[in-house]
Design a protein around this motif. Structure first.
Motif, PDB file in Angstrom:
ATOM      1  N   HIS A   1      19.750  28.812  -0.931  1.00  0.00           N
ATOM      2  CA  HIS A   1      20.747  27.754  -1.068  1.00  0.00           C
ATOM      3  C   HIS A   1      21.101  27.506  -2.531  1.00  0.00           C
ATOM      4  O   HIS A   1      22.285  27.483  -2.917  1.00  0.00           O
ATOM      5  CB  HIS A   1      20.208  26.464  -0.425  1.00  0.00           C
ATOM      6  N   VAL A   2      20.081  27.340  -3.369  1.00  0.00           N
ATOM      7  CA  VAL A   2      20.347  27.049  -4.776  1.00  0.00           C
ATOM      8  C   VAL A   2      21.002  28.243  -5.465  1.00  0.00           C
ATOM      9  O   VAL A   2      21.906  28.083  -6.301  1.00  0.00           O
ATOM     10  CB  VAL A   2      19.037  26.647  -5.492  1.00  0.00           C
ATOM     11  N   ARG A   3      20.604  29.439  -5.087  1.00  0.00           N
ATOM     12  CA  ARG A   3      21.227  30.647  -5.656  1.00  0.00           C
ATOM     13  C   ARG A   3      22.702  30.726  -5.280  1.00  0.00           C
ATOM     14  O   ARG A   3      23.537  31.146  -6.105  1.00  0.00           O
ATOM     15  CB  ARG A   3      20.485  31.878  -5.140  1.00  0.00           C
ATOM     16  N   SER A   4      23.050  30.291  -4.062  1.00  0.00           N
ATOM     17  CA  SER A   4      24.448  30.347  -3.619  1.00  0.00           C
ATOM     18  C   SER A   4      25.338  29.390  -4.393  1.00  0.00           C
ATOM     19  O   SER A   4      26.568  29.516  -4.360  1.00  0.00           O
ATOM     20  CB  SER A   4      24.531  30.019  -2.126  1.00  0.00           C
ATOM     21  N   LEU A   5      24.717  28.439  -5.098  1.00  0.00           N
ATOM     22  CA  LEU A   5      25.488  27.486  -5.903  1.00  0.00           C
ATOM     23  C   LEU A   5      25.810  28.034  -7.289  1.00  0.00           C
ATOM     24  O   LEU A   5      26.420  27.343  -8.098  1.00  0.00           O
ATOM     25  CB  LEU A   5      24.712  26.174  -6.025  1.00  0.00           C
ATOM     26  N   GLY A   6      25.369  29.273  -7.560  1.00  0.00           N
ATOM     27  CA  GLY A   6      25.637  29.889  -8.852  1.00  0.00           C
ATOM     28  C   GLY A   6      24.492  29.778  -9.831  1.00  0.00           C
ATOM     29  O   GLY A   6      24.642  30.158 -10.999  1.00  0.00           O
ATOM     30  N   ALA A   7      23.334  29.275  -9.384  1.00  0.00           N
ATOM     31  CA  ALA A   7      22.186  29.134 -10.278  1.00  0.00           C
ATOM     32  C   ALA A   7      21.537  30.495 -10.516  1.00  0.00           C
ATOM     33  O   ALA A   7      21.720  31.439  -9.743  1.00  0.00           O
ATOM     34  CB  ALA A   7      21.168  28.172  -9.675  1.00  0.00           C
ATOM     35  N   SER A   8      20.766  30.587 -11.582  1.00  0.00           N
ATOM     36  CA  SER A   8      20.054  31.822 -11.884  1.00  0.00           C
ATOM     37  C   SER A   8      18.934  32.032 -10.874  1.00  0.00           C
ATOM     38  O   SER A   8      18.536  31.117 -10.149  1.00  0.00           O
ATOM     39  CB  SER A   8      19.462  31.763 -13.287  1.00  0.00           C
ATOM     40  N   ALA A   9      18.390  33.252 -10.846  1.00  0.00           N
ATOM     41  CA  ALA A   9      17.296  33.551  -9.929  1.00  0.00           C
ATOM     42  C   ALA A   9      16.067  32.696 -10.233  1.00  0.00           C
ATOM     43  O   ALA A   9      15.360  32.252  -9.322  1.00  0.00           O
ATOM     44  CB  ALA A   9      16.941  35.032 -10.004  1.00  0.00           C
ATOM     45  N   THR A  10      15.815  32.454 -11.510  1.00  0.00           N
ATOM     46  CA  THR A  10      14.672  31.628 -11.899  1.00  0.00           C
ATOM     47  C   THR A  10      14.839  30.196 -11.410  1.00  0.00           C
ATOM     48  O   THR A  10      13.912  29.591 -10.864  1.00  0.00           O
ATOM     49  CB  THR A  10      14.496  31.631 -13.426  1.00  0.00           C
ATOM     50  N   THR A  11      16.035  29.646 -11.592  1.00  0.00           N
ATOM     51  CA  THR A  11      16.313  28.281 -11.128  1.00  0.00           C
ATOM     52  C   THR A  11      16.226  28.201  -9.614  1.00  0.00           C
ATOM     53  O   THR A  11      15.694  27.238  -9.057  1.00  0.00           O
ATOM     54  CB  THR A  11      17.701  27.832 -11.602  1.00  0.00           C
ATOM     55  N   ALA A  12      16.732  29.216  -8.943  1.00  0.00           N
ATOM     56  CA  ALA A  12      16.686  29.237  -7.485  1.00  0.00           C
ATOM     57  C   ALA A  12      15.242  29.244  -6.988  1.00  0.00           C
ATOM     58  O   ALA A  12      14.887  28.554  -6.027  1.00  0.00           O
ATOM     59  CB  ALA A  12      17.434  30.454  -6.943  1.00  0.00           C
ATOM     60  N   ALA A  13      14.383  30.019  -7.660  1.00  0.00           N
ATOM     61  CA  ALA A  13      12.976  30.082  -7.259  1.00  0.00           C
ATOM     62  C   ALA A  13      12.282  28.742  -7.442  1.00  0.00           C
ATOM     63  O   ALA A  13      11.316  28.422  -6.744  1.00  0.00           O
ATOM     64  CB  ALA A  13      12.247  31.161  -8.051  1.00  0.00           C
ATOM     65  N   ALA A  14      12.775  27.940  -8.382  1.00  0.00           N
ATOM     66  CA  ALA A  14      12.167  26.633  -8.634  1.00  0.00           C
ATOM     67  C   ALA A  14      12.401  25.659  -7.491  1.00  0.00           C
ATOM     68  O   ALA A  14      11.691  24.647  -7.381  1.00  0.00           O
ATOM     69  CB  ALA A  14      12.717  26.036  -9.933  1.00  0.00           C
ATOM     70  N   ALA A  15      13.361  25.943  -6.627  1.00  0.00           N
ATOM     71  CA  ALA A  15      13.682  25.021  -5.539  1.00  0.00           C
ATOM     72  C   ALA A  15      12.487  24.828  -4.620  1.00  0.00           C
ATOM     73  O   ALA A  15      12.119  23.694  -4.292  1.00  0.00           O
ATOM     74  CB  ALA A  15      14.890  25.536  -4.750  1.00  0.00           C
ATOM     75  N   TYR A  16      11.862  25.932  -4.199  1.00  0.00           N
ATOM     76  CA  TYR A  16      10.723  25.782  -3.296  1.00  0.00           C
ATOM     77  C   TYR A  16       9.516  25.204  -4.035  1.00  0.00           C
ATOM     78  O   TYR A  16       8.724  24.461  -3.451  1.00  0.00           O
ATOM     79  CB  TYR A  16      10.346  27.117  -2.650  1.00  0.00           C
ATOM     80  N   TRP A  17       9.376  25.529  -5.319  1.00  0.00           N
ATOM     81  CA  TRP A  17       8.284  24.935  -6.081  1.00  0.00           C
ATOM     82  C   TRP A  17       8.423  23.421  -6.126  1.00  0.00           C
ATOM     83  O   TRP A  17       7.447  22.685  -5.948  1.00  0.00           O
ATOM     84  CB  TRP A  17       8.253  25.498  -7.501  1.00  0.00           C
ATOM     85  N   LEU A  18       9.634  22.931  -6.360  1.00  0.00           N
ATOM     86  CA  LEU A  18       9.875  21.489  -6.388  1.00  0.00           C
ATOM     87  C   LEU A  18       9.611  20.863  -5.022  1.00  0.00           C
ATOM     88  O   LEU A  18       9.050  19.763  -4.920  1.00  0.00           O
ATOM     89  CB  LEU A  18      11.309  21.203  -6.833  1.00  0.00           C
TER      90      LEU A  18
END
Length: 395
Positions: free
Chosen positions: A243-260
């Motif tokens: 979901h976060v990656r589909s918003l244009g975020a980087s792969a690192t930022t997208a991976a942080a979604a589940y961590w959060l």
């Protein structure tokens, strides 16, 4: 203070007996150990796939075998947990099965071997889930205050720590890692076996109650509520980064979604026992569901705005925080009022939802859009707030 006393009142403070404290420490170890085993298996799964030279389809079949093994053992463990010393014997047996399965999973080199080992690993999970939660409620009753949320929090902490260790040992062959973790689990289970078997037995409904109470609409409703919570959890696992990656975020930022999401879940569970004591189970479940639904819903509503990515990350964190007390409270209500067999029934319903929910979200996303599909867990979590009246304090 005698170990035979469940708790002693000193002034205004209820002091648990030494046996109750020992049982809590033991169960904390079991919950944390389950988190370590699940995270170790999940983080080493790509290496297992490469070693066995599996296609994605064959790997999916192996994971399905693990799910089938777990579901097949849930109702069995519910019946066994009600027998004399059944809770403790199941805990020891399940830990030994899981430890051995991890060792074998690290050595498999073929598709058939992986399917068999995965099925045994899933069976161990099914055998472990019911007695852990049933024993948790017994411990809670003897402790004189809520402890279930912190027990589930130990699972989250174990999983997070294991994931961190997996990252640090990424270059170590997966067979060695799985053998070390599995062997440690076996040794720990055997060393703790005398204390584990002596745990207070899980209680079935009393003889004066209608035996059909386990299949009343309340049990089905509790199962549906657990399914709703687990569907949201499964959605976070499978779709948060996408979901976060589909918003244009980087792969690192997208991976942080589940961590959060996981961090919010762990923090909420560590606070859950105190909040249960102060607010009561119904109010806490209702509040948590509202926080999760509103927080995640607002994050989705910001999809087409400049703040889409930070709003989504905040939404996933609030979803985890709000969901954190829900499953422990529901298991506590089920085991405390209806006994281990009901725990098995609601676990069966809940895990079917956990398996099917994320797939359904993917199907809806294909037909419409991912943000729209993610409204499904929002609606389910909101429904939990409406149904919170079914949750009553355990014994």
């Amino acid at each position: 203070m005698s170990d035979t006393a469940d708790a002693t009142s000193v002034g205004a403070v209820l002091v648990p007996s030494s046996s109750a404290r020992r049982a809590r420490r033991l169960l904390t170890g079991y919950f944390a150990g389950q988190g370590v085993m699940m995270a170790t298996w999940a983080t080493r799964l790509p290496a297992v796939k490469e070693t066995a030279d599996l296609t994605p389809g064959r790997l999916s079949f192996a994971l399905l075998a693990a799910s089938a093994g777990m579901i097949s053992m849930l109702l069995v463990s519910g019946r066994l947990a009600e027998r004399p010393h059944g809770t403790g014997l199941l805990l020891v047996g399940a830990a030994l099965v899981l430890g051995a399965a991890l060792v074998v999973l690290g050595q498999v080199r073929s598709f058939i071997a992986l399917v068999v080992a995965a099925a045994f690993f899933g069976a161990g999970q099914g055998l472990l889930l019911v007695p852990m939660n049933a024993a948790g409620v017994e411990c809670e009753a003897r402790y004189g205050r809520p402890v279930m949320s912190s027990l589930h929090g130990a699972y989250s902490i174990g999983a997070v720590c294991a994931a961190g260790v997996a990252t640090a040992t990424a270059t170590v062959p997966h067979g060695i890692v799985l053998a070390i973790v599995g062997g440690t689990v076996i040794v720990a289970a055997l060393l703790a076996a005398p204390v584990t078997v002596s745990l207070a037995p899980a209680q079935a409904p009393t003889a004066t109650e209608d035996p059909k109470v386990r299949t009343t609409w309340v049990v089905w409703l509790l199962g549906g509520m657990i399914a709703g919570g687990l569907i949201a959890e499964g959605t976070a696992l499978d779709w948060s980064a996408v979901h976060v990656r589909s918003l244009g975020a980087s792969a690192t930022t997208a991976a942080a979604a589940y961590w959060l999401y996981g961090a919010g879940m762990a923090a909420g569970r560590l606070m859950g026992d105190i909040l249960t004591s102060r607010l009561g189970p119904q109010t806490l479940l209702r509040t948590g569901a509202v926080v999760a639904a509103v927080g995640f819903g607002v994050g989705l509503a910001a999809t087409n705005t400049p703040a889409a990515t930070p709003a989504a990350l905040t939404g996933w964190a609030l979803l985890g925080f709000g969901l954190s007390p829900i499953v422990p409270l529901l298991y506590s209500a089920t085991a405390g009022s209806y006994g281990p067999r009901a725990v098995a029934s609601v676990s069966l319903i809940g895990n079917v939802g956990l398996l099917a929910g994320p797939v359904a979200v993917g199907g809806i996303a294909t037909a419409t859009s991912l943000p729209l599909a993610l409204l499904v867990p929002v609606a389910l979590v909101a429904a939990l707030a409406l149904a919170s009246g079914v949750v009553t304090p355990s014994r």
